[in-house]
Enzyme design. Structure first.
Site, PDB file in Angstrom:
ATOM      1  N   ASN A   8     -14.453  26.550 -31.527  1.00 55.71           N
ATOM      2  CA  ASN A   8     -14.594  27.552 -30.701  1.00 55.71           C
ATOM      3  C   ASN A   8     -14.850  28.750 -31.139  1.00 55.71           C
ATOM      4  O   ASN A   8     -13.764  29.672 -31.599  1.00 55.71           O
ATOM      5  CB  ASN A   8     -13.757  27.353 -29.737  1.00 55.71           C
ATOM      6  CG  ASN A   8     -13.824  28.339 -28.171  1.00 55.71           C
ATOM      7  OD1 ASN A   8     -14.960  29.098 -28.209  1.00 55.71           O
ATOM      8  ND2 ASN A   8     -13.091  28.129 -27.146  1.00 55.71           N
ATOM      9  N   ARG A  91     -17.746  24.147 -28.900  1.00 53.38           N
ATOM     10  CA  ARG A  91     -17.932  24.759 -27.584  1.00 53.38           C
ATOM     11  C   ARG A  91     -19.503  25.559 -27.369  1.00 53.38           C
ATOM     12  O   ARG A  91     -19.603  26.411 -28.172  1.00 53.38           O
ATOM     13  CB  ARG A  91     -16.971  25.588 -27.057  1.00 53.38           C
ATOM     14  CG  ARG A  91     -17.307  26.541 -25.763  1.00 53.38           C
ATOM     15  CD  ARG A  91     -16.134  27.776 -25.765  1.00 53.38           C
ATOM     16  NE  ARG A  91     -16.530  28.516 -24.454  1.00 53.38           N
ATOM     17  CZ  ARG A  91     -16.282  29.849 -24.380  1.00 53.38           C
ATOM     18  NH1 ARG A  91     -15.697  30.537 -25.254  1.00 53.38           N
ATOM     19  NH2 ARG A  91     -16.660  30.199 -22.964  1.00 53.38           N
ATOM     20  N   HIS A 179     -17.661  28.749 -17.914  1.00 55.80           N
ATOM     21  CA  HIS A 179     -16.322  28.214 -17.843  1.00 55.80           C
ATOM     22  C   HIS A 179     -16.136  26.884 -17.598  1.00 55.80           C
ATOM     23  O   HIS A 179     -15.056  26.508 -17.180  1.00 55.80           O
ATOM     24  CB  HIS A 179     -15.369  29.253 -17.253  1.00 55.80           C
ATOM     25  CG  HIS A 179     -15.005  30.675 -17.656  1.00 55.80           C
ATOM     26  ND1 HIS A 179     -15.239  31.678 -16.959  1.00 55.80           N
ATOM     27  CD2 HIS A 179     -14.980  31.085 -18.940  1.00 55.80           C
ATOM     28  CE1 HIS A 179     -15.249  33.109 -17.703  1.00 55.80           C
ATOM     29  NE2 HIS A 179     -14.920  32.449 -18.955  1.00 55.80           N
ATOM     30  N   ARG A 237     -17.392  43.381 -19.400  1.00 53.07           N
ATOM     31  CA  ARG A 237     -18.577  43.080 -18.453  1.00 53.07           C
ATOM     32  C   ARG A 237     -18.361  43.604 -17.091  1.00 53.07           C
ATOM     33  O   ARG A 237     -17.203  43.380 -16.774  1.00 53.07           O
ATOM     34  CB  ARG A 237     -19.105  41.722 -18.669  1.00 53.07           C
ATOM     35  CG  ARG A 237     -19.561  41.236 -19.997  1.00 53.07           C
ATOM     36  CD  ARG A 237     -19.644  39.663 -20.084  1.00 53.07           C
ATOM     37  NE  ARG A 237     -18.718  39.252 -20.758  1.00 53.07           N
ATOM     38  CZ  ARG A 237     -18.399  37.830 -20.877  1.00 53.07           C
ATOM     39  NH1 ARG A 237     -19.047  36.853 -20.210  1.00 53.07           N
ATOM     40  NH2 ARG A 237     -16.896  37.688 -21.556  1.00 53.07           N
ATOM     41  N   GLU A 375      -9.514  23.988 -23.107  1.00 53.62           N
ATOM     42  CA  GLU A 375     -10.823  23.484 -23.364  1.00 53.62           C
ATOM     43  C   GLU A 375     -11.028  22.754 -24.505  1.00 53.62           C
ATOM     44  O   GLU A 375     -12.129  21.976 -24.704  1.00 53.62           O
ATOM     45  CB  GLU A 375     -11.546  24.832 -23.521  1.00 53.62           C
ATOM     46  CG  GLU A 375     -11.653  25.686 -22.198  1.00 53.62           C
ATOM     47  CD  GLU A 375     -12.046  27.301 -22.476  1.00 53.62           C
ATOM     48  OE1 GLU A 375     -13.020  27.662 -21.756  1.00 53.62           O
ATOM     49  OE2 GLU A 375     -11.474  27.891 -23.253  1.00 53.62           O
TER      50      GLU A 375
END
Length: 392
Positions: A8, A91, A179, A237, A375
């Protein structure tokens, strides 16, 4: 032992895990990362039981970028005995309209994924860099791309379209959601811890933040859209933003598209609003009024978006906190739940402070859960399933 390596990769960090394969089961053997790439590089890895395997720092010049970090992680992993690498799972943030499930990577797939780089400039280039390197170094080892957008495929068309001419939707300009690997893991855990909850909102609150509405374990709506800029305010963001703001910055402030992009991805969100930091911990600890403003804005937008998702579900049975802020910040959880009281949510302050798995009161109509996300385990599972399918 046969093993799967999960990678990742981010802009300043590289996370990796090694899972051993026993029949169809996976066991985590190594959890590692290199962070501070280009500034204060540090390789840290622990075994499955939590014991430390390595903690090494480097001169910035020796690990100056992501490829150098990948090479260093590979060198260290090659010193370990007992693992035979069967596949590498990655990922990949954006799968565009093409990829609704994990896929084996070849040159054609890699080129297609590279075409989505402008849709996820913070993530996609870094996600693809270790894939390219592994294709050069270990061309015979299968690589699998697992997408953050895939879990949200299957939304109804009226949910994911924008009110633009139809041609734009057909060209892939639509709402995707992100996500997804996190939400998929939480959905699986919910079947174990709260099987009776069929209408659930999951809040993935970290440096990147979004929320997802689950019905019977499937995504039906998300706060993020075409890119990972939309929805909740994040570390750097802005979240939801009137597109007229972008037009104004270009036409009246003379900003180039590149400068606007840099603003929205790197200098907005909590960092921009506070003028202090993108880290929620620092903002909560600060007495700067702008830090307090950034936190209040974040909490307000989380509660506001929860109302939108509750409307999509027609009510909710449970609300789940996950990811770095969601799992670890009791004050943020408490303030968000305060904004959910109209839905029937009621917090157990002691359970919340302790970070318990269930943080709602017994008389609560809406169960409040903390579910740590994983994840990397989802990526390992998808990778194993796909290579087994192709080997059959």
């Amino acid at each position: 032992m046969d093993a799967i390596l999960v990678i990742n990769a981010g802009s300043s960090s590289l996370k990796f895990q090694v899972f051993g394969i026993a029949d169809t089961d996976l066991k985590r053997h190594i959890r590692g990362k290199i962070d501070g790439i280009g500034t204060q590089p540090r390789l840290l890895a622990t075994a499955g039981d939590g014991s430390q395997l390595i903690d090494r720092t480097y001169d910035a010049a020796n690990v100056r970028d992501l490829p150098a970090a990948i090479a260093e992680a590979r060198r260290w992993l090659s010193t370990l005995d007992g693992f035979k690498l069967r596949a590498i799972g990655h990922r990949v943030v954006h799968g565009g309209p093409d990829y609704a499930r994990p896929v084996l990577i070849d040159a054609t797939v890699l080129d297609r994924l590279a075409s989505y780089q402008d849709l996820a400039p913070l993530h996609q280039p870094n996600n693809l860099a270790p894939i390219r390197l592994a294709m050069e170094i270990n061309p015979d080892v299968p690589q699998v791309a697992c997408f953050d957008t895939a879990f949200h495929h299957g939304h109804t068309e009226h949910t994911d379209c924008y009110a633009l001419p139809r041609d734009f939707y057909d060209q892939g300009i639509r709402r995707y959601g992100f996500h997804g690997l996190s939400y998929e893991y939480v959905a699986e855990r919910l079947r174990e811890v709260a099987p009776q909850a069929t209408r659930v909102i999951v809040a993935h609150l970290g440096s990147g933040a979004s929320m997802c509405a689950l019905r019977d374990g499937r995504s039906i709506e998300s706060t993020m859209g075409f890119t990972a800029l939309d929805g909740l305010p994040m570390g750097t963001r802005p979240g939801q933003l009137d597109p007229g703001v972008v037009l104004y910055l270009i036409t009246h402030k003379g900003m180039s598209a590149e400068k606007v992009s840099d603003l929205l991805y790197h200098d907005a969100g909590l960092k921009g609003l506070s003028g202090l930091s993108s880290d929620m911990r620092e903002l909560l600890a600060s007495d700067d009024p702008n830090a307090a403003l950034a936190v209040a804005h974040f909490v307000y937008r989380c509660a506001l978006n929860a109302g939108m998702l509750a409307a999509a579900l027609g009510g909710i049975d449970a609300f789940v906190f996950t990811a770095g802020v969601g799992e670890n910040s009791a004050p943020i959880r408490a303030r968000i739940v305060e904004g959910l009281r109209w839905l029937g949510a009621e917090l157990d302050p002691a359970a919340n402070q302790a970070g318990a798995a269930l943080i709602s009161t017994t008389k609560n109509r809406v169960a409040l859960h903390i579910i740590p996300t994983d994840e990397e385990l989802m990526i390992a599972r998808h990778t194993l399933a796909l290579i087994n399918k192709h080997a059959a």
